[in-house]
Design a protein around this motif. Structure first.
Motif, PDB file in Angstrom:
ATOM      1  N   PRO A 181       0.812  -1.228   0.000  1.00 46.39           N
ATOM      2  CA  PRO A 181       0.000   0.000   0.000  1.00 46.39           C
ATOM      3  C   PRO A 181       0.843   1.275   0.000  1.00 46.39           C
ATOM      4  N   ILE A 182       2.023   1.196   0.579  1.00 47.76           N
ATOM      5  CA  ILE A 182       2.915   2.365   0.581  1.00 47.76           C
ATOM      6  C   ILE A 182       3.297   2.710  -0.856  1.00 47.76           C
ATOM      7  N   LEU A 183       3.681   1.693  -1.620  1.00 55.44           N
ATOM      8  CA  LEU A 183       4.108   1.923  -2.998  1.00 55.44           C
ATOM      9  C   LEU A 183       2.956   2.405  -3.877  1.00 55.44           C
ATOM     10  N   VAL A 184       1.772   1.874  -3.657  1.00 51.38           N
ATOM     11  CA  VAL A 184       0.604   2.326  -4.430  1.00 51.38           C
ATOM     12  C   VAL A 184       0.344   3.809  -4.163  1.00 51.38           C
ATOM     13  N   ARG A 185       0.361   4.177  -2.892  1.00 54.47           N
ATOM     14  CA  ARG A 185       0.115   5.573  -2.510  1.00 54.47           C
ATOM     15  C   ARG A 185       1.208   6.500  -3.038  1.00 54.47           C
ATOM     16  N   MET A 186       2.445   6.069  -2.926  1.00 51.90           N
ATOM     17  CA  MET A 186       3.558   6.912  -3.348  1.00 51.90           C
ATOM     18  C   MET A 186       3.658   7.008  -4.872  1.00 51.90           C
ATOM     19  N   GLN A 187       3.206   5.987  -5.593  1.00 56.12           N
ATOM     20  CA  GLN A 187       3.229   6.052  -7.055  1.00 56.12           C
ATOM     21  C   GLN A 187       2.402   7.232  -7.541  1.00 56.12           C
ATOM     22  N   LYS A 188       1.262   7.415  -6.937  1.00 59.77           N
ATOM     23  CA  LYS A 188       0.395   8.527  -7.332  1.00 59.77           C
ATOM     24  C   LYS A 188       1.042   9.868  -6.985  1.00 59.77           C
ATOM     25  N   LYS A 189       1.602   9.957  -5.788  1.00 58.78           N
ATOM     26  CA  LYS A 189       2.211  11.225  -5.369  1.00 58.78           C
ATOM     27  C   LYS A 189       3.434  11.577  -6.213  1.00 58.78           C
ATOM     28  N   ALA A 190       4.236  10.575  -6.535  1.00 56.51           N
ATOM     29  CA  ALA A 190       5.460  10.815  -7.307  1.00 56.51           C
ATOM     30  C   ALA A 190       5.200  10.848  -8.811  1.00 56.51           C
ATOM     31  N   LYS A 191       3.973  10.523  -9.198  1.00 57.91           N
ATOM     32  CA  LYS A 191       3.583  10.512 -10.615  1.00 57.91           C
ATOM     33  C   LYS A 191       4.489   9.608 -11.443  1.00 57.91           C
ATOM     34  N   LEU A 192       4.651   8.366 -10.964  1.00 52.99           N
ATOM     35  CA  LEU A 192       5.487   7.381 -11.637  1.00 52.99           C
ATOM     36  C   LEU A 192       4.608   6.421 -12.431  1.00 52.99           C
ATOM     37  N   ASP A 193       5.063   6.054 -13.632  1.00 51.68           N
ATOM     38  CA  ASP A 193       4.299   5.095 -14.427  1.00 51.68           C
ATOM     39  C   ASP A 193       4.500   3.677 -13.881  1.00 51.68           C
ATOM     40  N   ASP A 194       3.738   2.739 -14.408  1.00 54.41           N
ATOM     41  CA  ASP A 194       3.772   1.363 -13.901  1.00 54.41           C
ATOM     42  C   ASP A 194       5.128   0.692 -14.116  1.00 54.41           C
ATOM     43  N   ILE A 195       5.806   1.036 -15.190  1.00 52.75           N
ATOM     44  CA  ILE A 195       7.107   0.425 -15.481  1.00 52.75           C
ATOM     45  C   ILE A 195       8.139   0.854 -14.439  1.00 52.75           C
ATOM     46  N   MET A 223       7.467   1.981 -11.488  1.00 51.79           N
ATOM     47  CA  MET A 223       7.034   1.463 -10.195  1.00 51.79           C
ATOM     48  C   MET A 223       7.393  -0.014 -10.044  1.00 51.79           C
ATOM     49  N   ALA A 224       7.288  -0.775 -11.135  1.00 50.36           N
ATOM     50  CA  ALA A 224       7.675  -2.184 -11.097  1.00 50.36           C
ATOM     51  C   ALA A 224       9.169  -2.322 -10.815  1.00 50.36           C
ATOM     52  N   SER A 225       9.960  -1.436 -11.371  1.00 49.41           N
ATOM     53  CA  SER A 225      11.406  -1.461 -11.130  1.00 49.41           C
ATOM     54  C   SER A 225      11.720  -1.165  -9.660  1.00 49.41           C
ATOM     55  N   ILE A 226      11.046  -0.173  -9.096  1.00 55.87           N
ATOM     56  CA  ILE A 226      11.236   0.155  -7.677  1.00 55.87           C
ATOM     57  C   ILE A 226      10.787  -1.010  -6.805  1.00 55.87           C
ATOM     58  N   THR A 227       9.638  -1.593  -7.142  1.00 53.89           N
ATOM     59  CA  THR A 227       9.104  -2.714  -6.374  1.00 53.89           C
ATOM     60  C   THR A 227      10.068  -3.905  -6.425  1.00 53.89           C
ATOM     61  N   ASN A 228      10.626  -4.196  -7.598  1.00 56.06           N
ATOM     62  CA  ASN A 228      11.588  -5.297  -7.709  1.00 56.06           C
ATOM     63  C   ASN A 228      12.825  -5.034  -6.856  1.00 56.06           C
ATOM     64  N   PHE A 229      13.299  -3.789  -6.846  1.00 56.62           N
ATOM     65  CA  PHE A 229      14.446  -3.445  -6.009  1.00 56.62           C
ATOM     66  C   PHE A 229      14.123  -3.688  -4.536  1.00 56.62           C
ATOM     67  N   ILE A 230      12.985  -3.184  -4.091  1.00 51.54           N
ATOM     68  CA  ILE A 230      12.605  -3.348  -2.679  1.00 51.54           C
ATOM     69  C   ILE A 230      12.449  -4.819  -2.337  1.00 51.54           C
ATOM     70  N   ASP A 231      11.753  -5.576  -3.195  1.00 47.20           N
ATOM     71  CA  ASP A 231      11.560  -7.002  -2.947  1.00 47.20           C
ATOM     72  C   ASP A 231      12.887  -7.746  -2.874  1.00 47.20           C
ATOM     73  N   SER A 232      13.868  -7.327  -3.663  1.00 51.35           N
ATOM     74  CA  SER A 232      15.181  -7.990  -3.652  1.00 51.35           C
ATOM     75  C   SER A 232      15.925  -7.763  -2.343  1.00 51.35           C
ATOM     76  N   GLN A 233      15.540  -6.732  -1.622  1.00 49.71           N
ATOM     77  CA  GLN A 233      16.228  -6.413  -0.372  1.00 49.71           C
ATOM     78  C   GLN A 233      15.589  -7.092   0.835  1.00 49.71           C
ATOM     79  N   LEU A 234      14.423  -7.668   0.651  1.00 52.69           N
ATOM     80  CA  LEU A 234      13.706  -8.281   1.777  1.00 52.69           C
ATOM     81  C   LEU A 234      14.148  -9.699   2.016  1.00 52.69           C
TER      82      LEU A 234
END
Length: 104
Positions: A77-91, A93-104
């Motif tokens: 939910p953090i990433l969904v909310r921040m995507q709108k605020k940062a005005k990032l496209d899905d591509i 956002m997917a890159s950011i999400t993959n980076f975060i997931d790789s760190q978990l």
């Protein structure tokens, strides 16, 4: 830190130039369980891009949060909310999400 990265890059370039190749390409060794997330980022351009997007788009408005600070479920939910605020496209956002997931 920059000097260490530059030195490591120079060593890798020199090693690559001096390595003899046999028939075809030499396959990379299988990943070790001791490989850190930091090593994965520098070895994977997609993860490096995700980190750069995270640094430039997320951390510019507020402090840089360590990905392990939240669980994968908490990040969604953090990433969904921040995507709108940062005005990032899905591509992006997917890159950011993959980076975060790789760190978990």
């Amino acid at each position: 830190m920059k000097k260490t990265i530059i030195l490591a890059g120079a060593v890798l370039i020199l090693a690559a130039c001096g390595a003899k190749q046999s028939k075809g390409e030499i396959p990379p060794p299988p990943p070790s369980k001791d490989v850190s997330a930091k090593d994965l980022i520098f070895g994977d351009p997609a993860l490096a891009e995700g980190k750069q997007l995270y640094d430039n788009n997320c951390a510019k408005c507020h402090k840089w949060y360590e990905p392990k600070q939240f669980s994968k479920e908490e990040w969604k939910p953090i990433l969904v909310r921040m995507q709108k605020k940062a005005k990032l496209d899905d591509i992006k956002m997917a890159s950011i999400t993959n980076f975060i997931d790789s760190q978990l």
